[in-house]
Design a protein around this motif. Structure first.
Motif, mmCIF file in Angstrom:
data_model
loop_
_atom_site.group_PDB
_atom_site.id
_atom_site.type_symbol
_atom_site.label_atom_id
_atom_site.label_comp_id
_atom_site.label_asym_id
_atom_site.label_seq_id
_atom_site.Cartn_x
_atom_site.Cartn_y
_atom_site.Cartn_z
ATOM 1 N N ALA A 1 0.819 -1.090 0.028
ATOM 2 C CA ALA A 1 0.110 -0.076 -0.236
ATOM 3 C C ALA A 1 0.789 1.154 -0.172
ATOM 4 O O ALA A 1 0.480 2.356 -0.568
ATOM 5 C CB ALA A 1 -0.969 -0.039 1.228
ATOM 6 N N SER A 2 1.908 1.202 0.658
ATOM 7 C CA SER A 2 2.950 2.349 0.938
ATOM 8 C C SER A 2 3.532 2.856 -0.481
ATOM 9 O O SER A 2 3.947 3.791 -0.756
ATOM 10 C CB SER A 2 3.932 2.173 1.751
ATOM 11 N N ASN B 1 3.284 9.691 3.507
ATOM 12 C CA ASN B 1 3.221 8.296 2.902
ATOM 13 C C ASN B 1 4.441 7.793 3.615
ATOM 14 O O ASN B 1 4.518 6.690 4.054
ATOM 15 C CB ASN B 1 3.153 8.245 1.518
ATOM 16 N N PHE B 2 5.473 8.565 3.429
ATOM 17 C CA PHE B 2 6.850 8.051 3.730
ATOM 18 C C PHE B 2 6.846 7.900 5.283
ATOM 19 O O PHE B 2 7.556 6.780 5.882
ATOM 20 C CB PHE B 2 7.978 9.306 3.684
ATOM 21 N N ALA C 1 3.824 5.664 -6.707
ATOM 22 C CA ALA C 1 3.332 5.254 -8.161
ATOM 23 C C ALA C 1 2.770 6.356 -8.715
ATOM 24 O O ALA C 1 2.652 6.806 -9.888
ATOM 25 C CB ALA C 1 2.598 4.124 -8.277
ATOM 26 N N ALA C 2 1.916 7.180 -8.160
ATOM 27 C CA ALA C 2 1.185 8.454 -8.499
ATOM 28 C C ALA C 2 2.202 9.476 -8.667
ATOM 29 O O ALA C 2 2.053 10.214 -9.711
ATOM 30 C CB ALA C 2 0.270 8.997 -7.189
ATOM 31 N N VAL C 3 3.299 9.554 -7.884
ATOM 32 C CA VAL C 3 4.256 10.568 -8.429
ATOM 33 C C VAL C 3 4.952 10.220 -9.745
ATOM 34 O O VAL C 3 5.229 11.030 -10.617
ATOM 35 C CB VAL C 3 5.336 10.615 -7.003
ATOM 36 N N TYR C 4 5.233 8.896 -9.526
ATOM 37 C CA TYR C 4 5.919 8.380 -10.999
ATOM 38 C C TYR C 4 4.859 8.506 -12.144
ATOM 39 O O TYR C 4 5.856 9.084 -13.341
ATOM 40 C CB TYR C 4 6.046 6.825 -10.781
ATOM 41 N N GLY D 1 12.645 2.747 1.222
ATOM 42 C CA GLY D 1 12.324 3.950 2.192
ATOM 43 C C GLY D 1 13.111 4.982 1.475
ATOM 44 O O GLY D 1 12.722 6.160 1.363
ATOM 45 N N ILE D 2 14.329 4.703 1.210
ATOM 46 C CA ILE D 2 15.323 5.750 0.583
ATOM 47 C C ILE D 2 14.722 6.492 -0.640
ATOM 48 O O ILE D 2 14.759 7.824 -1.002
ATOM 49 C CB ILE D 2 16.864 5.240 0.456
ATOM 50 N N GLY D 3 14.104 5.323 -1.504
ATOM 51 C CA GLY D 3 13.549 5.995 -2.594
ATOM 52 C C GLY D 3 12.252 6.711 -2.567
ATOM 53 O O GLY D 3 11.934 7.728 -3.250
ATOM 54 N N LEU D 4 11.479 6.328 -1.564
ATOM 55 C CA LEU D 4 10.134 7.248 -1.233
ATOM 56 C C LEU D 4 10.639 8.420 -0.570
ATOM 57 O O LEU D 4 9.854 9.651 -1.088
ATOM 58 C CB LEU D 4 9.551 6.613 0.070
#
Length: 563
Positions: A332-333, A544-545, A338-341, A410-413
């Motif tokens: 879910a996180s 989200n993060f 994905a919306a940003v992407y 997490g770093i990617g988020l």
């Protein structure tokens, strides 16, 4: 005898003729080169058609900014939802090889039909000096081809990365090490295809014609199919393990039937097969975990019902369900990420359409081609991560991969938050130039499109951490007989991210256009406030993060029973 055993894989894989897989003759990198070649060509086809799709819908099918953006995210969302169907068929009945083979042919036919809608008179819209005029039937045929592609991609996306990983025997330490590198090479092959698509093919679409622009991706998809079949004698195939959904439902039903039964303190008393192998084909036994203990009731032994899986389930079957439930919060996180992407194929392109696209006095770079900087970023950061970041991080963390898979994601988020901040700042500056110089009705403003490069570059960096980490995480943490399903589950984050983007655009448009206002995302972005939309995504990404940090702390990694 030992030599005979070493000659074959120990993970249950077979060759194309259904014989035990010979280690020397099948699998490993000699098989993966065909899988990577197939993926590179398939991604070239997909991105060659989808990267610039918002412009095709806007210019050729006469759709407005918001409508074109929503159509692209809805279609893209469907492309990442259909993998649930493909994954179910692969895990339950067909196996990954035949699922990829069948759906690849459907995909290639969809690409061929789409190229025909841009090539044949009657199917393609008529255009004149005032623009293009698509009829309802022409739009219907075009979207029919697009959704045929969405169905075809549903059998490939969830299976191909897992199929590649199947080429390495998990019980062999040497091969197991190579598998981690496979996911990096797999993602790089995706981006090589995307690089060609976002540069060469987008240029052809905007300057030569959509018939060539869609025809070349169709040919690339045919090549992908041929590449895949050429490697058939070298592949290792995992046998389908039966319906994973049936096994999940059996655990839930058995647990509910024993609602009042007490789970013994000694977990060795829970039911498990006495054989070294699990009774689920293609799956190793899983160790018992203490969380989600309600479902342990399904494994409480009842001598009268041992042969009925709707009353008594094995510990491995129970742990399969627990593994899926543990994955869901992590899954879910990924939706907001994905919306940003998804903004790269929608709002970033529309924002770029308003900027100066010239490189020198004559050459213009199409706005959709800026996504090549996302691809370049991935191609730069993927080897840097493997060769520099992992060894450096290992010195401090002691972890063989530098970071755990959850830390990597997490770093990617976190990086994705900065990509939205940078996009928002650029839009504030762009609108400032519009307001200061009264450029409201200008098609382009005197600001180079290359100011968009940082936001693309940051998303590419975030992908290396989050998407590659997600690929590896969902494969590793999935029960052996549910790997296609879990790969599909990870892909549905992209689907739901696209649908979330559509929902946000719909809500924002409805709320901000009240009382006759133009709203945040009008057809003329110079009179809108796209920056507000970016700030909304920034806030959602931060929330989200923070939630992800709590989820990651709670997570328990899967453990298999050593043979």
């Amino acid at each position: 005898m030992a030599l005979a055993e070493d000659e074959y894989t120990n993970d249950g894989t077979v060759d194309i003729h259904k014989n035990p897989a010979n280690k020397r003759k099948t699998g490993n990198w000699k098989a993966c080169r065909f899988i990577l070649g197939n993926e590179c060509c398939e991604r070239l086809a997909y991105y060659g058609m989808s990267t610039n799709l918002v412009n095709y819908l806007q210019k050729q099918l006469s759709m407005g900014n918001a409508a074109a953006s929503k159509s692209v995210t809805n279609w893209s969302g469907t492309c990442y939802a259909t993998p649930l169907l493909g994954a179910f068929l692969a895990d339950a009945y067909l196996g990954r090889y035949w699922t990829i083979a069948i759906f690849s042919i459907i995909y290639a036919l969809g690409m061929a039909f789409l190229s025909l809608t841009a090539s044949i008179n009657g199917l393609k819209p008529s255009c004149d000096s005032s623009g293009c005029h698509a009829t309802a039937s022409q739009k219907a045929v075009c979207f029919g081809a697009l959704y045929m592609i969405a169905l075809g991609t549903g059998g490939i996306k969830p299976c191909v990365s897992s199929f590649g990983a199947d080429q390495f025997d998990e019980t062999d330490d040497t091969e197991k090490e190579k598998k981690s590198s496979f996911f990096n090479w797999f993602y790089m092959s995706i981006n090589v295809g995307a690089l060609i698509a976002s540069s060469v093919l987008v240029y052809i679409q905007m300057n030569v014609g959509w018939n060539w622009g869609f025809g070349i991706p169709a040919v690339a998809m045919v090549i992908a199919v041929v590449f895949f079949f050429f490697g058939s004698p070298l592949y290792r195939l995992q046998k389908p393990g039966g319906s994973p959904l049936t096994r999940i439902i059996q655990v839930i039903v058995a647990s509910c039937r024993k609602f009042n039964v007490k789970v013994p303190d000694d977990k060795s008393l829970l039911y498990e097969t006495r054989d070294a192998e699990s009774n689920i084909q293609g799956s190793r036994k899983l160790e018992h975990t203490d969380k989600l203990r309600f479902f342990d009731k399904a494994a409480v032994e009842d001598l009268k019902s041992l042969e009925n899986p709707w009353k008594v389930c094995t510990v491995t079957q129970v742990e399969e369900l627990k593994a899926i439930i543990r994955l869901l919060p992590i899954w879910a996180s990924g939706i907001v990420f994905a919306a940003v992407y998804s903004q790269m194929s929608t709002m970033f392109v529309l924002q770029g359409n308003t900027l100066d696209q010239h490189m020198g006095p004559k050459f213009k770079i199409p706005s959709a081609s800026l996504s090549l900087f996302d691809t370049v970023s991935v191609l730069i950061w993927a080897p840097i991560y493997d060769l520099v970041i992992v060894p450096f991080a290992r010195k401090f963390t002691g972890h063989p991969r530098g970071f755990t898979q959850l830390q990597r994601m997490g770093i990617g988020l976190l990086i994705s938050v900065f990509s939205m901040v940078v996009a928002g700042i650029l839009e504030v500056v762009r609108l400032g130039i519009v307001h200061k110089n009264n450029y409201y009705d200008r098609e382009y403003i005197p600001m180079s499109i290359f100011w968009q490069v940082p936001q693309y570059f940051l998303i590419g960096c975030a992908e290396v951490f989050t998407f590659i980490g997600q690929l590896e995480f969902f494969y590793d943490q999935a029960p052996d007989a549910m790997r296609s399903l879990c790969s599909a589950l990870s892909l549905t984050t992209i689907s739901l991210g696209n649908y979330l983007s559509t929902l946000l655009v719909t809500i924002v448009t409805k709320v901000t256009t009240r009382n006759g206002k133009l709203g945040w995302i009008p057809d003329n972005l110079n009179r809108g406030h796209l920056d507000y939309f970016y700030w909304l995504l920034t806030i959602l990404s931060i929330i989200n993060f923070l939630v992800y940090l709590l989820i990651a702390k709670w997570y328990t990694y899967k453990k298999t029973v050593d043979r």
